[in-house]
Structures are given as C-alpha cells and as structure tokens.
Design a protein around this motif. Structure first.
Motif, PDB file in Angstrom:
ATOM      1  N   UNK A  36     -11.326 -13.393   9.983  1.00 21.71           N
ATOM      2  CA  UNK A  36     -11.525 -13.724   8.568  1.00 21.71           C
ATOM      3  C   UNK A  36     -11.517 -12.430   7.770  1.00 21.71           C
ATOM      4  N   UNK A  37     -10.671 -12.378   6.739  1.00 17.59           N
ATOM      5  CA  UNK A  37     -10.602 -11.182   5.916  1.00 17.59           C
ATOM      6  C   UNK A  37     -11.856 -11.096   5.055  1.00 17.59           C
ATOM      7  N   UNK A  38     -12.487  -9.927   5.078  1.00 16.43           N
ATOM      8  CA  UNK A  38     -13.699  -9.723   4.291  1.00 16.43           C
ATOM      9  C   UNK A  38     -13.495  -8.738   3.153  1.00 16.43           C
ATOM     10  N   UNK A  39     -12.417  -7.945   3.216  1.00 17.57           N
ATOM     11  CA  UNK A  39     -12.182  -6.968   2.161  1.00 17.57           C
ATOM     12  C   UNK A  39     -10.709  -6.567   2.149  1.00 17.57           C
ATOM     13  N   UNK A  40     -10.218  -6.295   0.966  1.00 14.37           N
ATOM     14  CA  UNK A  40      -8.867  -5.785   0.785  1.00 14.37           C
ATOM     15  C   UNK A  40      -8.945  -4.721  -0.302  1.00 14.37           C
ATOM     16  N   UNK A  41      -8.590  -3.491   0.055  1.00  7.72           N
ATOM     17  CA  UNK A  41      -8.643  -2.378  -0.885  1.00  7.72           C
ATOM     18  C   UNK A  41      -7.221  -1.874  -1.116  1.00  7.72           C
ATOM     19  N   UNK A  42      -6.848  -1.798  -2.401  1.00  4.54           N
ATOM     20  CA  UNK A  42      -5.513  -1.331  -2.766  1.00  4.54           C
ATOM     21  C   UNK A  42      -5.675  -0.160  -3.717  1.00  4.54           C
ATOM     22  N   UNK A  43      -5.106   0.980  -3.350  1.00  2.80           N
ATOM     23  CA  UNK A  43      -5.166   2.147  -4.225  1.00  2.80           C
ATOM     24  C   UNK A  43      -4.251   1.898  -5.429  1.00  2.80           C
ATOM     25  N   UNK A  44      -4.672   2.326  -6.608  1.00  2.00           N
ATOM     26  CA  UNK A  44      -3.869   2.082  -7.815  1.00  2.00           C
ATOM     27  C   UNK A  44      -2.432   2.584  -7.714  1.00  2.00           C
ATOM     28  N   UNK A  45      -2.229   3.694  -7.034  1.00  3.47           N
ATOM     29  CA  UNK A  45      -0.869   4.243  -6.937  1.00  3.47           C
ATOM     30  C   UNK A  45       0.047   3.375  -6.069  1.00  3.47           C
ATOM     31  N   UNK A  46      -0.530   2.407  -5.351  1.00  4.25           N
ATOM     32  CA  UNK A  46       0.290   1.481  -4.545  1.00  4.25           C
ATOM     33  C   UNK A  46       0.879   0.373  -5.405  1.00  4.25           C
ATOM     34  N   UNK A  47       0.404   0.252  -6.623  1.00  4.61           N
ATOM     35  CA  UNK A  47       0.843  -0.832  -7.502  1.00  4.61           C
ATOM     36  C   UNK A  47       1.949  -0.318  -8.424  1.00  4.61           C
ATOM     37  N   UNK A  48       3.159  -0.681  -8.100  1.00  6.68           N
ATOM     38  CA  UNK A  48       4.317  -0.297  -8.909  1.00  6.68           C
ATOM     39  C   UNK A  48       4.944  -1.583  -9.429  1.00  6.68           C
ATOM     40  N   UNK A  49       4.820  -1.848 -10.748  1.00  3.97           N
ATOM     41  CA  UNK A  49       5.357  -3.098 -11.290  1.00  3.97           C
ATOM     42  C   UNK A  49       6.863  -3.260 -11.059  1.00  3.97           C
ATOM     43  N   UNK A  50       7.553  -2.151 -10.855  1.00  5.12           N
ATOM     44  CA  UNK A  50       8.993  -2.218 -10.622  1.00  5.12           C
ATOM     45  C   UNK A  50       9.333  -2.452  -9.147  1.00  5.12           C
ATOM     46  N   UNK A  51       8.314  -2.413  -8.266  1.00  6.77           N
ATOM     47  CA  UNK A  51       8.572  -2.573  -6.831  1.00  6.77           C
ATOM     48  C   UNK A  51       7.452  -3.385  -6.171  1.00  6.77           C
ATOM     49  N   UNK A  52       7.348  -4.678  -6.520  1.00  5.34           N
ATOM     50  CA  UNK A  52       6.288  -5.496  -5.924  1.00  5.34           C
ATOM     51  C   UNK A  52       6.454  -5.683  -4.412  1.00  5.34           C
ATOM     52  N   UNK A  53       7.696  -5.556  -3.926  1.00  2.38           N
ATOM     53  CA  UNK A  53       7.928  -5.696  -2.488  1.00  2.38           C
ATOM     54  C   UNK A  53       7.245  -4.589  -1.688  1.00  2.38           C
ATOM     55  N   UNK A  54       7.147  -3.397  -2.280  1.00  2.47           N
ATOM     56  CA  UNK A  54       6.484  -2.298  -1.589  1.00  2.47           C
ATOM     57  C   UNK A  54       5.009  -2.639  -1.362  1.00  2.47           C
ATOM     58  N   UNK A  55       4.352  -3.186  -2.381  1.00  2.00           N
ATOM     59  CA  UNK A  55       2.942  -3.559  -2.239  1.00  2.00           C
ATOM     60  C   UNK A  55       2.777  -4.650  -1.181  1.00  2.00           C
ATOM     61  N   UNK A  56       3.662  -5.618  -1.196  1.00  2.00           N
ATOM     62  CA  UNK A  56       3.604  -6.681  -0.188  1.00  2.00           C
ATOM     63  C   UNK A  56       3.746  -6.101   1.217  1.00  2.00           C
ATOM     64  N   UNK A  57       4.669  -5.151   1.387  1.00  2.00           N
ATOM     65  CA  UNK A  57       4.862  -4.513   2.688  1.00  2.00           C
ATOM     66  C   UNK A  57       3.618  -3.745   3.125  1.00  2.00           C
TER      67      UNK A  57
END
Length: 106
Positions: free
Chosen positions: A52-73
């Motif tokens: 069971x997932x209890x936490x998901x942390x994403x660094x802001x620099x991982x969020x590129x609106x022009x490349x949502x596939x990168x974040x998914x990967x």
C-alpha cells in the motif's frame, strides 16, 4: 495405532507453531516501509509490506508541463523500485515457508 496418533498430534503442534511464526513474520513485513527512488531521486514512492502506497514525493523540478511523460516515467520507476524491495523482503522473510512449493508471487 496409538503411536501414530501421537505422531499426528506432534505434527499438528509443529504446524501450529510454524503458522504462528509465519503470521509474526508477515506482520513484521507489513509494518516495514519501503521507499523506491527514480533516477536522480526526482520522485520517491513509499509502500508498506502490504504493497500500500503511503507517500509520494515529487521534486518541483520533475514537473515539466511540456513533458508530462517524463514525470510519469519517474513515478513508474520509483513505484517499481519500491515494489521490487517489497518483493525481495517478502522472499527473504517468508520464502522459507514456501521453499519447494510452486506458489505464484512467492
């Protein structure tokens, strides 16, 4: 005949002890946390031993609106890394109970 009944009783006692130990090992595994990380540690996903997932942390620099596939990967990589750790710990902790048996997922 009575001798066989004593052997059966002893075997049942051993089975109950093994079942109790297996339940303890499963509870210990379930209480652990496993954190998977994506390349460059941009995303971290934490799971319990119950998967069971209890936490998901994403660094802001991982969020590129022009490349949502990168974040998914990155999310997939972190999740798969954590679940791989859960699988390895499960095999290490509970594998002794299923050794020699062909049980899917174990």
């Amino acid at each position: 005949m009575m001798r066989n009944m004593g052997n059966m009783g002893n075997m049942m006692k051993q089975m109950r002890q093994m079942q109790k130990k297996m339940e303890e090992d499963q509870n210990n595994l379930n209480a652990q946390s496993f954190t998977g990380v994506s390349p460059d540690s941009m995303v971290q996903a934490t799971f319990t031993g119950e998967r069971k997932m209890t936490d998901l942390t994403i660094k802001p620099e991982a969020i590129d609106p022009d490349d949502p596939d990168m974040l998914a990967d990155l999310v997939l990589a972190a999740v798969n890394d954590a679940l791989g750790q859960v699988d390895a710990a499960t095999k290490q902790s509970l594998g002794k109970y299923t050794q020699g048996m062909n049980i899917p997922g174990m």
